[in-house]
Design a protein around this motif. Structure first.
Motif, short mmCIF file in Angstrom:
data_model
loop_
_atom_site.label_atom_id
_atom_site.label_comp_id
_atom_site.label_asym_id
_atom_site.label_seq_id
_atom_site.Cartn_x
_atom_site.Cartn_y
_atom_site.Cartn_z
N TYR A 87 58.32 46.42 82.70
CA TYR A 87 58.73 46.86 81.37
C TYR A 87 60.14 47.38 81.42
CZ TYR A 87 59.19 49.64 77.21
OH TYR A 87 59.65 50.17 76.05
N ARG A 88 60.98 46.90 80.50
CA ARG A 88 62.34 47.41 80.37
C ARG A 88 62.60 47.67 78.90
NH1 ARG A 88 66.00 43.10 81.71
NH2 ARG A 88 64.31 41.81 81.03
N GLN A 89 63.25 48.77 78.60
CA GLN A 89 63.60 49.05 77.21
C GLN A 89 64.71 48.11 76.78
OE1 GLN A 89 64.59 53.17 77.41
NE2 GLN A 89 62.48 53.81 77.08
N LEU A 90 64.74 47.84 75.49
CA LEU A 90 65.79 46.96 74.97
C LEU A 90 67.13 47.68 75.04
CD1 LEU A 90 64.05 45.45 71.83
CD2 LEU A 90 64.71 44.25 73.90
N THR A 91 68.14 46.97 75.51
CA THR A 91 69.48 47.53 75.58
C THR A 91 70.22 47.22 74.29
OG1 THR A 91 70.38 45.52 76.52
CG2 THR A 91 69.57 47.18 78.08
N GLN A 92 71.39 47.81 74.13
CA GLN A 92 72.18 47.53 72.93
C GLN A 92 72.60 46.05 72.92
OE1 GLN A 92 75.24 50.36 72.17
NE2 GLN A 92 75.55 49.62 70.10
N GLU A 93 72.90 45.50 74.10
CA GLU A 93 73.29 44.09 74.17
C GLU A 93 72.14 43.20 73.70
OE1 GLU A 93 73.67 46.19 76.96
OE2 GLU A 93 75.74 46.57 76.40
N ALA A 94 70.90 43.54 74.12
CA ALA A 94 69.74 42.75 73.70
C ALA A 94 69.56 42.85 72.18
CB ALA A 94 68.48 43.24 74.41
N ARG A 95 69.84 44.00 71.63
CA ARG A 95 69.72 44.17 70.18
C ARG A 95 70.78 43.33 69.44
NH1 ARG A 95 67.82 49.55 71.80
NH2 ARG A 95 65.68 49.64 71.06
N ASN A 112 62.80 49.21 63.81
CA ASN A 112 64.20 49.62 63.86
C ASN A 112 65.08 48.96 62.80
OD1 ASN A 112 63.63 51.29 66.03
ND2 ASN A 112 63.92 49.64 67.49
N ARG A 113 64.51 48.60 61.70
CA ARG A 113 65.36 48.00 60.66
C ARG A 113 65.81 49.08 59.70
NH1 ARG A 113 61.01 44.43 58.78
NH2 ARG A 113 59.52 45.92 58.01
N GLY A 114 66.97 48.87 59.14
CA GLY A 114 67.51 49.81 58.17
C GLY A 114 67.38 49.26 56.76
N ILE A 115 68.17 49.80 55.86
CA ILE A 115 68.13 49.39 54.45
C ILE A 115 68.56 47.93 54.30
CG2 ILE A 115 69.12 49.84 52.17
CD1 ILE A 115 69.49 52.78 53.16
N GLU A 116 69.55 47.52 55.09
CA GLU A 116 70.09 46.16 54.98
C GLU A 116 69.41 45.19 55.95
OE1 GLU A 116 74.22 46.65 55.72
OE2 GLU A 116 74.46 48.11 54.10
N ALA A 161 69.61 49.79 64.69
CA ALA A 161 68.42 49.73 65.55
C ALA A 161 68.61 50.61 66.78
CB ALA A 161 68.15 48.29 65.96
N GLN A 162 69.78 50.56 67.39
CA GLN A 162 70.05 51.37 68.59
C GLN A 162 69.99 52.86 68.24
OE1 GLN A 162 70.38 50.18 71.63
NE2 GLN A 162 70.86 52.10 72.64
N ARG A 163 70.60 53.22 67.12
CA ARG A 163 70.63 54.62 66.70
C ARG A 163 69.20 55.13 66.41
NH1 ARG A 163 74.51 54.11 63.03
NH2 ARG A 163 73.64 53.36 62.00
N VAL A 164 68.42 54.33 65.68
CA VAL A 164 67.04 54.71 65.34
C VAL A 164 66.19 54.82 66.60
CG1 VAL A 164 64.95 53.92 64.17
CG2 VAL A 164 67.14 53.78 63.01
N ALA A 165 66.32 53.86 67.50
CA ALA A 165 65.54 53.87 68.74
C ALA A 165 65.92 55.05 69.62
CB ALA A 165 65.73 52.56 69.50
N TYR A 166 67.22 55.33 69.69
CA TYR A 166 67.69 56.47 70.50
C TYR A 166 67.17 57.79 69.93
CZ TYR A 166 70.76 59.85 72.69
OH TYR A 166 71.23 60.93 73.37
N ARG A 167 67.23 57.94 68.61
CA ARG A 167 66.73 59.17 67.98
C ARG A 167 65.24 59.33 68.23
NH1 ARG A 167 67.27 58.32 62.56
NH2 ARG A 167 69.52 58.46 62.78
N ARG A 168 64.49 58.24 68.10
CA ARG A 168 63.05 58.29 68.33
C ARG A 168 62.75 58.70 69.77
NH1 ARG A 168 61.91 53.34 67.52
NH2 ARG A 168 61.77 53.46 65.28
#
Length: 183
Positions: A13-21, A55-59, A66-73
């Protein structure tokens, strides 16, 4: 996950990186399905589905959002807090019955509560005192204030007026001097 031919190793298991996002965002814009994105990125389809849903936003799905939401979570996801109000009330009741913090810490398991250290109980008493409470009055002895020693000069074990061995007179040297080194 390691991708070789059509085999995806699902045991690592690996967390998704910003590059993967960013890659997911680009493939989504190109019209790829979730399964196609999973195949291209070497992730399982459920990982991609969960990523797009959580991790989706309004748009819609954006890599930065997605990175910001995942990091905050991840940052806010703490472990279960074992110092519950019931535990604190039980500890305070024992303190008011004049139990020592060591006795309380030792009897928590029997009482069915999660373990906390006697040091935590002392810190709780100190916080209570600063807030105007009276728990400190139930201690058997007044506690000396604990202070961390890092960053300060070592003061213990010093001999005042000490003369180093290299500065001793040669006649005191049992090997090279005239004296025996004894008196």
């Amino acid at each position: 996950m390691i991708k070789s031919d059509n085999f995806v190793d699902k045991h690592r298991y690996r967390q998704l990186t910003q590059e993967a996002r960013y890659q997911i965002t680009a493939l989504k814009v190109l019209g790829y399905t979730q399964r196609q994105i999973a195949r291209e990125t070497g992730r399982s389809a459920s990982t991609i589905s969960r990523e797009l849903r959580r991790n989706r936003g309004i748009e819609g799905y954006q890599a930065e959002t997605a990175q910001r939401v995942a990091y905050r979570r991840r940052r806010e996801a703490g472990k279960r807090h074992k110092r519950t109000p019931e535990l604190i009330a039980w500890v305070e009741a024992r303190l008011r019955d004049d139990w020592s913090p060591e006795q309380i810490a030792g009897s928590l398991r029997e009482a069915g509560y999660p373990l906390v250290s006697h040091e935590w109980i002392y810190r709780h008493i100190e916080r209570d005192q600063k807030a105007g409470g009276d728990l400190h009055k139930h201690l058997r002895q007044r506690r000396k204030r604990y202070r961390k020693r890092y960053g300060s000069q070592e003061r213990r074990g010093r001999i005042i007026g000490r003369v180093g061995i290299e500065e001793r007179p040669t006649e005191m040297d049992p090997i090279g001097g005239t004296g025996t080194g004894r008196r």
